[in-house]
Write a protein that holds these residues in place. Sequence first.
Motif, PDB file in Angstrom:
ATOM      1  N   MET A 144       0.844  -1.188   0.000  1.00 36.33           N
ATOM      2  CA  MET A 144       0.000   0.000   0.000  1.00 36.33           C
ATOM      3  C   MET A 144       0.885   1.246   0.000  1.00 36.33           C
ATOM      4  SD  MET A 144      -2.999   0.950   2.737  1.00 36.33           S
ATOM      5  CE  MET A 144      -3.714  -0.653   2.479  1.00 36.33           C
ATOM      6  N   THR A 145       0.500   2.236  -0.793  1.00 39.90           N
ATOM      7  CA  THR A 145       1.306   3.449  -0.887  1.00 39.90           C
ATOM      8  C   THR A 145       0.513   4.634  -0.393  1.00 39.90           C
ATOM      9  OG1 THR A 145       0.584   3.809  -3.135  1.00 39.90           O
ATOM     10  CG2 THR A 145       2.624   2.569  -2.840  1.00 39.90           C
ATOM     11  N   ARG A 193      -0.325   2.996 -15.895  1.00 38.48           N
ATOM     12  CA  ARG A 193       0.288   1.745 -16.311  1.00 38.48           C
ATOM     13  C   ARG A 193      -0.668   0.570 -16.149  1.00 38.48           C
ATOM     14  NH1 ARG A 193       4.689   3.272 -12.580  1.00 38.48           N
ATOM     15  NH2 ARG A 193       6.062   4.752 -13.654  1.00 38.48           N
ATOM     16  N   SER A 194      -1.785   0.777 -15.419  1.00 35.59           N
ATOM     17  CA  SER A 194      -2.744  -0.280 -15.165  1.00 35.59           C
ATOM     18  C   SER A 194      -4.093   0.104 -15.758  1.00 35.59           C
ATOM     19  CB  SER A 194      -2.861  -0.529 -13.662  1.00 35.59           C
ATOM     20  OG  SER A 194      -1.602  -0.824 -13.102  1.00 35.59           O
ATOM     21  N   ASP A 195      -5.027  -0.853 -15.713  1.00 29.29           N
ATOM     22  CA  ASP A 195      -6.366  -0.592 -16.224  1.00 29.29           C
ATOM     23  C   ASP A 195      -7.244  -0.104 -15.083  1.00 29.29           C
ATOM     24  OD1 ASP A 195      -8.820  -0.518 -17.398  1.00 29.29           O
ATOM     25  OD2 ASP A 195      -8.781  -2.562 -18.169  1.00 29.29           O
ATOM     26  N   PRO A 196      -7.664   1.160 -15.091  1.00 26.12           N
ATOM     27  CA  PRO A 196      -8.460   1.695 -13.980  1.00 26.12           C
ATOM     28  C   PRO A 196      -9.845   1.070 -13.882  1.00 26.12           C
ATOM     29  CG  PRO A 196      -8.387   3.271 -15.777  1.00 26.12           C
ATOM     30  CD  PRO A 196      -7.431   2.174 -16.136  1.00 26.12           C
ATOM     31  N   THR A 209      -4.715  -4.123  -6.896  1.00 22.02           N
ATOM     32  CA  THR A 209      -3.293  -3.926  -7.196  1.00 22.02           C
ATOM     33  C   THR A 209      -2.909  -2.456  -7.248  1.00 22.02           C
ATOM     34  OG1 THR A 209      -3.716  -3.960  -9.593  1.00 22.02           O
ATOM     35  CG2 THR A 209      -3.226  -6.077  -8.518  1.00 22.02           C
ATOM     36  N   GLN A 210      -3.919  -1.556  -7.247  1.00 18.03           N
ATOM     37  CA  GLN A 210      -3.630  -0.122  -7.370  1.00 18.03           C
ATOM     38  C   GLN A 210      -4.029   0.664  -6.127  1.00 18.03           C
ATOM     39  OE1 GLN A 210      -4.924   1.377 -11.341  1.00 18.03           O
ATOM     40  NE2 GLN A 210      -5.652  -0.705 -11.663  1.00 18.03           N
ATOM     41  N   ILE A 211      -4.239  -0.022  -5.026  1.00 13.88           N
ATOM     42  CA  ILE A 211      -4.707   0.619  -3.789  1.00 13.88           C
ATOM     43  C   ILE A 211      -3.744   1.713  -3.323  1.00 13.88           C
ATOM     44  CG2 ILE A 211      -5.017   0.231  -1.314  1.00 13.88           C
ATOM     45  CD1 ILE A 211      -6.331  -2.407  -1.971  1.00 13.88           C
ATOM     46  N   ALA A 222     -11.713   4.860  -7.910  1.00 14.75           N
ATOM     47  CA  ALA A 222     -12.227   3.520  -7.605  1.00 14.75           C
ATOM     48  C   ALA A 222     -11.095   2.513  -7.431  1.00 14.75           C
ATOM     49  CB  ALA A 222     -13.170   3.062  -8.714  1.00 14.75           C
ATOM     50  N   ALA A 223     -10.114   2.542  -8.335  1.00 16.53           N
ATOM     51  CA  ALA A 223      -8.997   1.600  -8.251  1.00 16.53           C
ATOM     52  C   ALA A 223      -8.155   1.849  -7.009  1.00 16.53           C
ATOM     53  CB  ALA A 223      -8.131   1.698  -9.508  1.00 16.53           C
TER      54      ALA A 223
END
Length: 467
Positions: free
Chosen positions: A1-2, A14-17, A23-25, A257-258
């Motif tokens: 988590m960042t 870089r990811s699909d929102p 994975t994007q939390i 959301a992501a």
Amino acid sequence: MTTPNANASTTLRRSDPYVVDGTQIQEPPTSLGGRFRFLGPGMITSAAVVGSGELLTATALGAQAGFMLFWLVFVSTFVKVWVQIELARWTISTGRVAISGYDDVPPRLGKRGWMAWLVLLMFLQFLTSQAGVISAAAFAFSTLFPIGGEPYSLLSIGSWVAILASIAILIHLANKYTIVERVSTVLVFAVTAFAVTMVFLIQGTEFAWSGADIAEGFQFQVAVGAVGIALAMFGLTGVGAGEMTAYTYWCVEKGYAAWTGPKDASAGWERRARGWISVMKVDAWVSWVIYTISTAAFYMLGAAVLHPQGIVPEGTEVMTTLSGTFEAGIGAWGATIFLLGAGLALFKTIIANVPSLGRQIGNTLSLFGAFDWFNQNQRDRWMRWIMVILPIVWGLFGTIVSSPLPLVLFAGVLNAIFLIGVAIATVYLSRTQTDKRVKDGKATTVMLIVSALSITAVGVIGLVNTF
């Protein structure tokens, strides 16, 4: 988590929102200043709102009613935001976008919900409305820089339509959220500054407004015979059904959301969801302030300049009438500034609506089996083609069809139904699918109901008037 950082949007890209898989939390900001760093979707909404509806319609309404209905500009834009926010709250809570949610609203007609079929029909409304906007923008630029000698010839208007459509295609060919946000933000602030500047420029003419005029505009009165104008103003100013729907896509592509992650029973999910919803609410209200200022400025131009003369122009006559006033009052440079700003305001709507309506069209087509929305490569490919085709079709339609009255009337009916549908769908989705842990108190619920009922009432009255 960042934790939140300035590179959050870059990380997201870089990811699909649209795939909320955890994975994007990211933890949401906790301070107001931190929230401001993550604004953006509202700028795109403002870019879509402050265009033909405000420049042409709000000005014409001001010309009709004078300062008497100035207060309604603020009320009409304020009331609608609550549906927009609640629909976006549902999006952040579920990770889904509006069109997919509309498909859940009963009753069903075959395999699809009734709203999905309505959005399919709304393609016609998108065509007629945006064709009018792009041709009006071309009209403004052609007035200043005619091609072929005659500013209002088919050659000049058609050439400018082609130029504007080409620019829109080039901007959106990469299909990147960051490009849409940055371009929209620059144009929104430029057009808002233009609108406010025009309001103060008329102070040097015979049409100067005063504090007494503003005070009259806040007496919260509607004169006998002005009810129809008041209803029209409520329906035509502020966010519409299309902007409310598009806002959910921009909230997803921004990352709200992501960054929240897939819903679970943990306190961590609730904390993140509430945090990113708080960011979204700040975003929505900041955009409300911006497009309300612009709308009020254009209304004041109509009330101060046109109403005293008894002039109620329609369509592009608003631009020629006001530019003539500025030329007579402060010189040719005033008319030039006005036409440049008007053209930019109108074109900004196209810049925002190519990707906004393109996403709604693409998502609707995917519901009917055209492609898999959650396949990022397929979705990007369809989006690029749609955003190439839309400005071309709008431009051709706006140039060739000079008076598509039956289509415009039909589109008006669809738009009224769509407004009603979005209000009903938002209340339904909020009650049945939005996690209760991320809802606000009773006051927010009351405002949502007031907003939905107001939008529904205006939609019904619009249908009655049409028939």
